[in-house]
Scaffold this motif. Structure first.
Motif, mmCIF file in Angstrom:
data_model
loop_
_atom_site.group_PDB
_atom_site.id
_atom_site.type_symbol
_atom_site.label_atom_id
_atom_site.label_comp_id
_atom_site.label_asym_id
_atom_site.label_seq_id
_atom_site.Cartn_x
_atom_site.Cartn_y
_atom_site.Cartn_z
ATOM 1 N N LEU A 1 0.832 -1.200 0.000
ATOM 2 C CA LEU A 1 0.000 0.000 0.000
ATOM 3 C C LEU A 1 0.869 1.254 0.000
ATOM 4 N N THR A 2 0.516 2.211 -0.832
ATOM 5 C CA THR A 2 1.170 3.513 -0.818
ATOM 6 C C THR A 2 0.109 4.595 -0.690
ATOM 7 N N GLY A 3 0.570 5.810 -0.399
ATOM 8 C CA GLY A 3 -0.341 6.938 -0.225
ATOM 9 C C GLY A 3 0.167 7.847 0.867
ATOM 10 N N SER A 4 -0.419 9.022 0.971
ATOM 11 C CA SER A 4 0.052 10.010 1.943
ATOM 12 C C SER A 4 -0.410 9.642 3.348
ATOM 13 N N ASN A 5 0.135 10.356 4.332
ATOM 14 C CA ASN A 5 -0.296 10.168 5.718
ATOM 15 C C ASN A 5 -1.779 10.498 5.868
ATOM 16 N N ALA A 6 -2.455 9.766 6.744
ATOM 17 C CA ALA A 6 -3.877 9.979 7.059
ATOM 18 C C ALA A 6 -4.797 9.599 5.916
ATOM 19 N N SER A 7 -4.275 8.942 4.872
ATOM 20 C CA SER A 7 -5.129 8.588 3.737
ATOM 21 C C SER A 7 -5.897 7.291 3.970
ATOM 22 N N GLY A 8 -5.475 6.472 4.950
ATOM 23 C CA GLY A 8 -6.218 5.259 5.267
ATOM 24 C C GLY A 8 -5.419 3.978 5.206
ATOM 25 N N LYS A 9 -4.114 4.059 4.951
ATOM 26 C CA LYS A 9 -3.310 2.841 4.806
ATOM 27 C C LYS A 9 -3.305 2.006 6.087
ATOM 28 N N SER A 10 -2.945 2.630 7.203
ATOM 29 C CA SER A 10 -2.834 1.893 8.468
ATOM 30 C C SER A 10 -4.177 1.353 8.923
ATOM 31 N N THR A 11 -5.235 2.142 8.720
ATOM 32 C CA THR A 11 -6.575 1.679 9.100
ATOM 33 C C THR A 11 -6.973 0.456 8.293
ATOM 34 N N PHE A 12 -6.646 0.459 6.997
ATOM 35 C CA PHE A 12 -6.975 -0.695 6.159
ATOM 36 C C PHE A 12 -6.190 -1.924 6.601
ATOM 37 N N LEU A 13 -4.901 -1.753 6.911
ATOM 38 C CA LEU A 13 -4.110 -2.880 7.407
ATOM 39 C C LEU A 13 -4.745 -3.477 8.653
ATOM 40 N N ARG A 14 -5.127 -2.598 9.581
ATOM 41 C CA ARG A 14 -5.726 -3.095 10.825
ATOM 42 C C ARG A 14 -7.087 -3.745 10.569
ATOM 43 N N ALA A 15 -7.848 -3.216 9.632
ATOM 44 C CA ALA A 15 -9.153 -3.809 9.328
ATOM 45 C C ALA A 15 -8.993 -5.219 8.787
ATOM 46 N N VAL A 16 -8.017 -5.418 7.880
ATOM 47 C CA VAL A 16 -7.765 -6.756 7.336
ATOM 48 C C VAL A 16 -7.296 -7.693 8.449
#
Length: 567
Positions: free
Chosen positions: A370-385
């Motif tokens: 996953l790539t993208g800027s800070n606060a874009s949702g990367k970490s939240t998506f990782l935790r959701a999975v």
């Protein structure tokens, strides 16, 4: 005659006060139980005291299991918060077993089917569910500590005998008898013995009082076991039979703990006050405690089995309530075969701790970068999975429309911090956390199953050149045949270096009318925009900072170095 009238009035007042207390108590408990019934299917509103979770985890700590979530993964996924949202248990057994369940993935299809049968039964049979909820409300909690903490420290009490208490009681009766021969001498001796007994009682009672609390809880478990066994609830027939067997084996404890468990100190009514002094003067509590202690030491296995069985039953009720509280959930399709296909499919996935989550879907046969800027949702998506995988394999409840995957061993390296106590830098903490995942990857295969891992900004604690070089090699190892790795990075170079091993996805932000908007929607491919400097402008940073930063970034992309004075 007047004396009899006065005595009758006093007796009437005592009965009146006790009756009022009884009615108030019944009304209070009825109200609480009704509130429990009505809150089924709603998130827990319980407020936890400081340190309470440390005691709740005691059952888990004493029951190590296969592939349990380690502390790093548990903390990375904010599982304490999720546990508190899920937990609507009424008893300590339910509290502790639910915690254990969330940290202990199911690894056999038969066990999964048993759990689903239990959960489904209570979701479909309201009357049976309310019956067991009532029993667990009566069982309640112990207070600050776990039952296992008390039981583990029973050896501190040593061997306790009743000989000296019997001797003190004989002396007391002799003093009472001597009052008939010489009242002044008898009364004096009686007062001395009573004072001696009271002082000795308080000194020794202070040592055993915490254990009396645990014995009362054991007795309440035995009551719950007996009642549940006689209810003949079909959905838990096996557990009920085993609970009755435990009750039968512990009848000696029930006989030897009558005063300890049925009569509690400090109720405030006159009769209780009188009984308190009788028990203290004659050491009745201490005598029964010693007998009960011997019985408990001989039935530690039955006590642990009761906690397990009662905990399983209440956890099944709690899971059903949690399912009904979710806006959407699915039962997972788990592949237990040793040669299961390395494919993970999740549709309409969301993070269960968010109040208004954005749903995303993923279908992959290999790692995801996953790539993208800070606060874009990367970490939240990782935790959701990661949470969907954990909940699928523990409580068979996924916050998604569809979940299909092999059974995984789950690890993460996401929310790490410097370890000031041991003097380890962030980088040292990080590489140790990643190393433990690599060790599990080496074991992955037919004997140890698949590994599912999550890494947020691998090696962020070091310089750019070494980070990209080392990250590339680590991420390649995490793409082995029995591993699925989800990773987030700001290093867009990795999207090219790992293009064969990982599928690229990204999250993006939109800047509209001097404001930033995050759609939190998973997009295919690597991130292609650079908006970090633009975000500074949106947030009102000085124009000089922004102009110079843009110039430096443009020069580096064109020339490959940071020195704008070089020709």
């Amino acid at each position: 005659m007047d004396g009899l009238v006065l005595a009758g009035m006093i007796l009437f007042l005592i009965v009146l006060i006790m009756g009022k207390e009884y009615i108030n108590s019944r009304s209070f408990h009825r109200h609480n139980l009704q509130r429990i019934f009505e809150s089924y299917g709603m998130p827990s509103e319980r407020v936890y005291k400081t340190g309470e979770l440390e005691h709740i985890q005691q059952y888990y700590l004493r029951h190590p299991g296969k592939n349990q979530l380690d502390d790093i993964t548990w903390n990375d996924l904010n599982m304490d918060s999720l546990y508190q949202q899920i937990n609507v248990s009424c008893s300590a057994a339910g509290d502790e077993y639910l915690y254990y369940r969330l940290r202990t993935p199911l690894d056999r299809r038969e066990e999964l089917e048993q759990w689903e049968s239990r959960i489904g039964f209570f979701m479909e049979h309201e009357e049976a569910r309310r019956q067991v909820q009532g029993l667990f409300y009566q069982l309640g909690r112990m207070g600050r500590y776990s039952l296992h903490e008390y039981i583990e420290n029973l050896d501190i009490l040593g061997e306790r005998k009743n000989g000296k208490y019997i001797l003190y009681n004989v002396t007391l009766f002799l003093c009472i008898g001597s009052m008939f021969a010489s009242p002044p001498l008898g009364i004096g001796a009686l007062l001395l013995v009573v004072c001696h007994n009271l002082i000795g009682y308080f000194r020794e009672y202070k040592q055993i009082e915490p254990y009396i609390t645990s014995f009362r809880y054991i007795k309440r478990m035995l009551d719950a076991a007996e009642k549940m066994g006689h209810m003949k609830i079909t959905g838990i027939a096996g557990e009920s039979d085993r609970l009755l067997a435990c009750h039968e084996k512990m009848k000696s404890f029930i006989r030897n703990a009558y005063l300890l468990v049925y009569v509690e100190k400090g109720n405030g009514d006159p009769l209780s006050l009188i009984l308190d002094y009788v028990r203290m003067v004659f050491y009745l509590d201490l005598i029964q405690f010693n007998n009960a202690l011997h019985a408990v030491r001989g039935h530690l296995e039955e006590i642990d089995e009761m906690v397990t069985l009662l905990g399983k039953i209440e956890t099944a009720v709690v899971i059903g309530s949690y399912r009904n509280s979710l806006p959407e959930y699915c039962l997972p399709t788990l592949r237990f075969e040793e040669d299961a296909e390395r494919r993970m499919v999740i549709e309409q996935l969301y993070h269960p701790l968010l109040s208004d989550p954005v749903k995303n879907s993923i279908d992959t046969r290999k790692g995801v970068l996953l790539t993208g800027s800070n606060a874009s949702g990367k970490s939240t998506f990782l935790r959701a999975v990661a949470l969907s995988a954990v909940l699928a394999q523990t409580i068979l409840t996924c916050p998604a429309r569809r979940y299909e995957a092999p059974v995984f061993r789950i690890y993460s390296s996401m929310s790490l911090k410097d370890d000031l106590i041991s003097g380890q830098s962030y980088y040292m903490v990080e590489i140790r956390a990643v190393k433990r995942i690599l060790d599990q990857v080496r074991l992955a295969g037919e004997e140890h199953g698949c590994v599912l891992c999550f890494v947020d900004e691998v090696l962020r604690g070091t310089n750019t050149v070494e980070r990209i070089a080392a990250s590339t090699q680590i991420m390649k190892m995490l793409s082995a045949g029995h591993v699925i790795c989800f990773a987030a990075t700001h290093d867009v170079e990795l999207t090219r270096l790992l293009a064969e091993e990982y599928e690229n996805y990204h999250f993006e932000e939109r800047i509209e009318e001097d404001d930033v908007f995050f759609p939190y929607t998973l997009m295919p491919g690597p991130a292609t925009t650079r908006n970090a400097i633009a975000l500074l402008r949106v947030l009102g940073y000085d124009d000089g900072i922004i102009t110079e930063a843009e110039a430096m970034a443009g020069h580096f992309l064109a020339e490959g170095n940071w020195n704008q004075n070089e020709k």
